[in-house]
Design an enzyme around this catalytic site. Structure first.
Site, PDB file in Angstrom:
ATOM      1  N   SER A 260       0.816  -1.205   0.000  1.00  0.00           N
ATOM      2  CA  SER A 260       0.000   0.000   0.000  1.00  0.00           C
ATOM      3  C   SER A 260       0.858   1.267   0.000  1.00  0.00           C
ATOM      4  O   SER A 260       1.724   1.411  -0.834  1.00  0.00           O
ATOM      5  CB  SER A 260      -0.955  -0.073   1.188  1.00  0.00           C
ATOM      6  N   HIS A 401      -7.617  -5.667  -0.263  1.00  0.00           N
ATOM      7  CA  HIS A 401      -6.396  -4.907  -0.011  1.00  0.00           C
ATOM      8  C   HIS A 401      -5.723  -5.459   1.248  1.00  0.00           C
ATOM      9  O   HIS A 401      -6.215  -5.234   2.361  1.00  0.00           O
ATOM     10  CB  HIS A 401      -6.840  -3.451   0.199  1.00  0.00           C
TER      11      HIS A 401
HETATM   12  C1  GCU Z   1      -5.457   4.810   1.572  1.00  0.00           C
HETATM   13  C2  GCU Z   1      -4.811   5.591   0.454  1.00  0.00           C
HETATM   14  C3  GCU Z   1      -3.964   4.711  -0.461  1.00  0.00           C
HETATM   15  C4  GCU Z   1      -2.988   3.901   0.353  1.00  0.00           C
HETATM   16  C5  GCU Z   1      -3.710   3.162   1.452  1.00  0.00           C
HETATM   17  C6  GCU Z   1      -2.815   2.432   2.440  1.00  0.00           C
HETATM   18  O1  GCU Z   1      -6.411   3.952   1.059  1.00  0.00           O
HETATM   19  O2  GCU Z   1      -5.820   6.250  -0.249  1.00  0.00           O
HETATM   20  O3  GCU Z   1      -3.256   5.501  -1.401  1.00  0.00           O
HETATM   21  O4  GCU Z   1      -2.263   3.025  -0.476  1.00  0.00           O
HETATM   22  O5  GCU Z   1      -4.468   4.069   2.239  1.00  0.00           O
HETATM   23  O6  GCU Z   1      -1.649   2.771   2.580  1.00  0.00           O
HETATM   24  O7  GCU Z   1      -3.321   1.546   3.110  1.00  0.00           O
END
Ligand code: GCU
Length: 421
Positions: A260, A401
């Site tokens: 992420s 995710h």
């Molecule tokens: C949020 C953000 C993303 C990121 C994510 C994370 O969703 O919008 O860009 O990758 O957090 O780091 O979990």
């Protein structure tokens, strides 16, 4: 910083902004776009060999990413002290656990970064995976020997964290995301660092690593200077400095992995620092592997508004103005060439635009070809749960995710293939 300020800022950082934003998830609504060319220099010269790529095109692209996206690391000297704090048997004797503290000082301030390392007991120096964690080293596995982080962490009722200080109850809290035993059994080491050691993930760049480098009177990075992602990437390079000195670690076989926002970080660190032998991006999305020009899910405007501290200020020029960006994220992945790079997506992670992540990895293949290496074979996404492993690797797995055992298996297979393990 006072803890209560941290809590409110952390909430802001997690929830983002309340302004209306309806993400687009329909391919048919993506505005027509053209990707900036990988293999034409800024002054129009064609780039047809790996030497030309290395001699000038790579440098131009790297410099554009510094100037417009992640920000430059300012010049300046800081002091670095490295100490091995602990060395113990771990995982029922099949591994060694080490804790290494690196202390950074400058401008009369001091911060530290704790590297937690698990190494398999093997004859040779160990290849190793380096990845930041979100909640403190003690959360990746329930091992009472791991020091609780003394950096500020997010509050969490379940683990009794109320004053931004880590608790015993949070040991192993994130073990689902960390296949520590599997990694060791496959003959790899694992090193991890709490990303908040380098810079707290809040919209405040007055402290953390940034403060150590400010010139007299400076309290904010200049428009083209580093945000948090570049700061975190800097920390990974300092860990690499340490690996070069540790006789138990094979510094020529360090794979960098991140999830992420930390996947964005691993891509930028791996692009920048060519000592990392493999770079892996897990669900990194906007500002990571996903093409910005597709504007699916999270967009440049949205990320800059929710997380103003992640990128350099100049990146704001491209809010709702992606076509003006001199780069797109396929170029970031190409900067890793000729070193192997792996991009992973999750089917339900629409916000990160799995197809945009795939297409970036696909287009980066043109640079691998200059080196006589293979990128992804076609512009069609593979079936779910069917990893492709060339010099560019990719998979989209079922699920959300996250980082799963499926992801780790793929990364270890990819490392085996390229490290010849
Ligand atoms: C949020 C953000 C993303 C990121 C994510 C994370 O969703 O919008 O860009 O990758 O957090 O780091 O979990």
């Amino acid at each position: 910083m006072k803890p209560f300020i941290f809590i409110s800022l952390l909430l802001l950082s997690i929830n983002g902004i309340s302004q209306d934003f309806t993400p687009n998830y329909e391919e048919s609504k993506i505005p027509a776009y053209e990707l900036p060319p990988l293999l034409t220099s800024n002054d129009g010269k064609a780039v047809g060999t790996s030497e030309q790529w290395m001699d000038y095109r790579r440098k131009e692209i790297l410099s554009d990413f510094e100037k417009y996206v992640y920000g430059k690391i300012p010049e300046g000297d800081i002091d670095i002290k490295t100490e091995i704090i602990k060395e113990k048997n771990a995982l029922d004797g099949k591994a060694i656990m080490k804790e290494v503290k690196m202390t950074f000082s400058g401008n009369n301030q001091e911060i530290y970064m704790d590297i937690l390392i698990y190494l398999p007991k093997i004859k040779n120096k160990a290849p190793l995976i380096l990845a930041y964690n979100f909640n403190g080293n003690h959360t990746i596995i329930n091992d009472p020997n791991i020091s609780l982080t003394t950096s500020l962490v997010g509050n969490n009722k379940e683990f009794g964290i109320t004053n931004n200080r880590a608790t015993e109850a949070s040991r192993g809290a994130k073990h689902n995301r960390w296949a520590v035993e599997k990694i060791i059994d496959r003959g790899y080491g694992l090193a991890t660092i709490y990303y908040g050691d380098i810079d707290l993930d809040i919209n405040d760049l007055s402290d953390g690593i940034h403060a150590l480098f400010y010139k007299s009177g400076q309290t904010q990075p200049a428009k083209d200077e580093w945000g948090s992602i570049a700061g975190w990437a800097w920390g990974l390079s300092r860990a690499m400095d340490y690996f070069e000195d540790d006789d138990d670690i094979d510094e020529s076989k360090i794979a960098l992995m991140g999830h992420s926002r930390l996947g964005k970080t691993s891509l930028w660190a791996g692009a920048h620092d060519q000592r990392f032998a493999i770079v892996i991006s897990n669900d990194s999305g906007c500002g990571g592997a996903a093409l910005s020009r597709r504007r699916i899910g999270e967009t440049v405007w949205r990320i800059n508004t929710s997380f103003p501290h992640w990128f350099c200020d100049n990146f704001n020029e491209f809010n709702n103005n992606e076509d003006a960006l001199p780069v797109d994220q396929h170029m970031l992945i190409a900067l890793v060439a000729p070193r192997p790079v792996y991009v992973a997506s999750a089917q339900d992670d629409k916000w990160a635009d799995p197809k945009g992540e795939f297409l970036s990895a696909f287009h980066a293949g043109a640079v691998y070809k200059l080196f006589g290496l293979e990128g992804l074979p076609t512009a069609n996404m593979p079936e779910v749960n069917e990893p492709i492993m060339k010099s560019v690797g990719y998979h989209i797995r079922t699920g959300k995710h996250d980082v799963t055992d499926f992801d780790w298996e793929a990364y270890l297979d990819f490392a085996d293939k390229h490290f010849g393990n």
